[in-house]
Each structure stands twice: as C-alpha cells, then as structure tokens.
Design a protein around this motif. Structure first.
Motif, mmCIF file in Angstrom:
data_model
loop_
_atom_site.group_PDB
_atom_site.id
_atom_site.type_symbol
_atom_site.label_atom_id
_atom_site.label_comp_id
_atom_site.label_asym_id
_atom_site.label_seq_id
_atom_site.Cartn_x
_atom_site.Cartn_y
_atom_site.Cartn_z
ATOM 1 N N UNK A 40 0.880 -1.185 0.055
ATOM 2 C CA UNK A 40 0.038 -0.086 0.061
ATOM 3 C C UNK A 40 0.793 1.158 -0.002
ATOM 4 N N UNK A 41 0.287 2.530 -0.152
ATOM 5 C CA UNK A 41 0.900 3.562 -0.206
ATOM 6 C C UNK A 41 -0.093 4.787 -0.630
ATOM 7 N N UNK A 73 0.889 -2.171 -7.000
ATOM 8 C CA UNK A 73 0.926 -3.637 -6.742
ATOM 9 C C UNK A 73 0.867 -4.104 -5.214
ATOM 10 N N UNK A 74 -0.109 -4.547 -4.842
ATOM 11 C CA UNK A 74 -0.383 -5.265 -3.525
ATOM 12 C C UNK A 74 -0.025 -6.709 -3.566
ATOM 13 N N UNK A 75 0.770 -7.338 -2.423
ATOM 14 C CA UNK A 75 1.160 -8.657 -2.326
ATOM 15 C C UNK A 75 0.472 -9.171 -1.016
ATOM 16 N N UNK A 103 -4.574 -5.782 6.504
ATOM 17 C CA UNK A 103 -4.838 -4.587 5.802
ATOM 18 C C UNK A 103 -3.824 -3.711 5.334
ATOM 19 N N UNK A 104 -4.005 -3.063 4.207
ATOM 20 C CA UNK A 104 -2.691 -2.200 3.767
ATOM 21 C C UNK A 104 -3.704 -1.246 3.196
ATOM 22 N N UNK A 105 -3.142 0.186 3.556
ATOM 23 C CA UNK A 105 -3.860 1.380 3.308
ATOM 24 C C UNK A 105 -3.359 1.837 1.606
ATOM 25 N N UNK A 106 -4.329 2.236 0.944
ATOM 26 C CA UNK A 106 -3.974 2.740 -0.256
ATOM 27 C C UNK A 106 -4.675 3.903 -0.513
ATOM 28 N N UNK A 107 -3.987 5.175 -0.760
ATOM 29 C CA UNK A 107 -4.471 6.292 -1.064
ATOM 30 C C UNK A 107 -4.251 7.094 -2.188
ATOM 31 N N UNK A 108 -5.504 7.335 -3.128
ATOM 32 C CA UNK A 108 -5.134 7.800 -4.516
ATOM 33 C C UNK A 108 -5.524 9.300 -4.131
#
Length: 118
Positions: free
Chosen positions: A8-9, A18-20, A111-116
């Motif tokens: 995430x990022x 890409x998430x793994x 969980x991993x945070x994705x911010x767009x």
C-alpha cells in the motif's frame, strides 16, 4: 497461519500500484484467495479473487478492467495489480483466504492502506 499483505501507499490518480499477500506457512492450503477493501464510512467491498485449483478469476464491477489478480502457487501468495487508479479506490485493502470446506473467507490479513490523490 497469518496472511501478510504489503504494497500500500500514496499515489496519484492514474498511477499503478501492486499489492502482495503471502501466507506465513508454506503448508497453508486455500481454495480461494482474494482481496477486499473498505473505504472510510463505507461497507467492505469485494475486489477480486482467484481459485487455487483452476485459477478462476473474479472481479468486482468497480475494478473490472483496471485491476488484475494473480497467484504464485510456489510462494503461496497472491498479488493485486492496480492500474488507472482513481480517488474512489482509496481504501484499506484486505487479503483473505477461504480454506477447503469453509463456506466463507476464514483467514484475513491485517490490511494495507491505499490512498489515491486527485
């Protein structure tokens, strides 16, 4: 057994991410692995899944054509390739697995945070 998600990022609209997700035990066996997401104030949403035996892919309507899920049987892992990201894709993404005999997803990652950003 734990599912460990990463990748995430913070990205800009139109970018790729890409998430793994990997199982902590090499002996872990799942029938299906998938990704869900939950945006602030919204319900959890199905994103994508892959069946382990035949590799059948399923996608949520909101990501169809932009996201791709893939599996790595040797690593007991799945990845989620996210293209053409939109601000609406901002969410915490969860990796999940359903083991053989289970009726629902019974293993969840942290969980991993994705911010767009727009």
């Amino acid at each position: 057994v734990q599912l460990q998600a990463s990748g995430g990022g913070v990205v800009q609209a139109g970018d790729f991410l890409k998430l793994s997700c990997a199982a902590s035990s090499p002996s872990f066996s799942s029938a299906v692995m998938g990704w869900f997401r939950q945006a602030p104030g919204k319900e959890r949403e199905f994103v994508a899944s892959v069946t382990w035996s035949v590799g059948r892919l399923t996608y949520g309507d909101s990501v169809l054509g932009r996201f791709t899920i893939s599996r790595d049987s040797a690593q007991n892992a799945v990845s989620l390739h996210m293209n053409s990201l939109k601000p609406d894709d901002t969410a915490v993404y969860y990796c999940a697995a359903r083991t053989y005999g289970a009726s629902t997803y019974n293993y969840w990652g942290q969980g991993t945070l994705v911010t767009v950003s727009s």
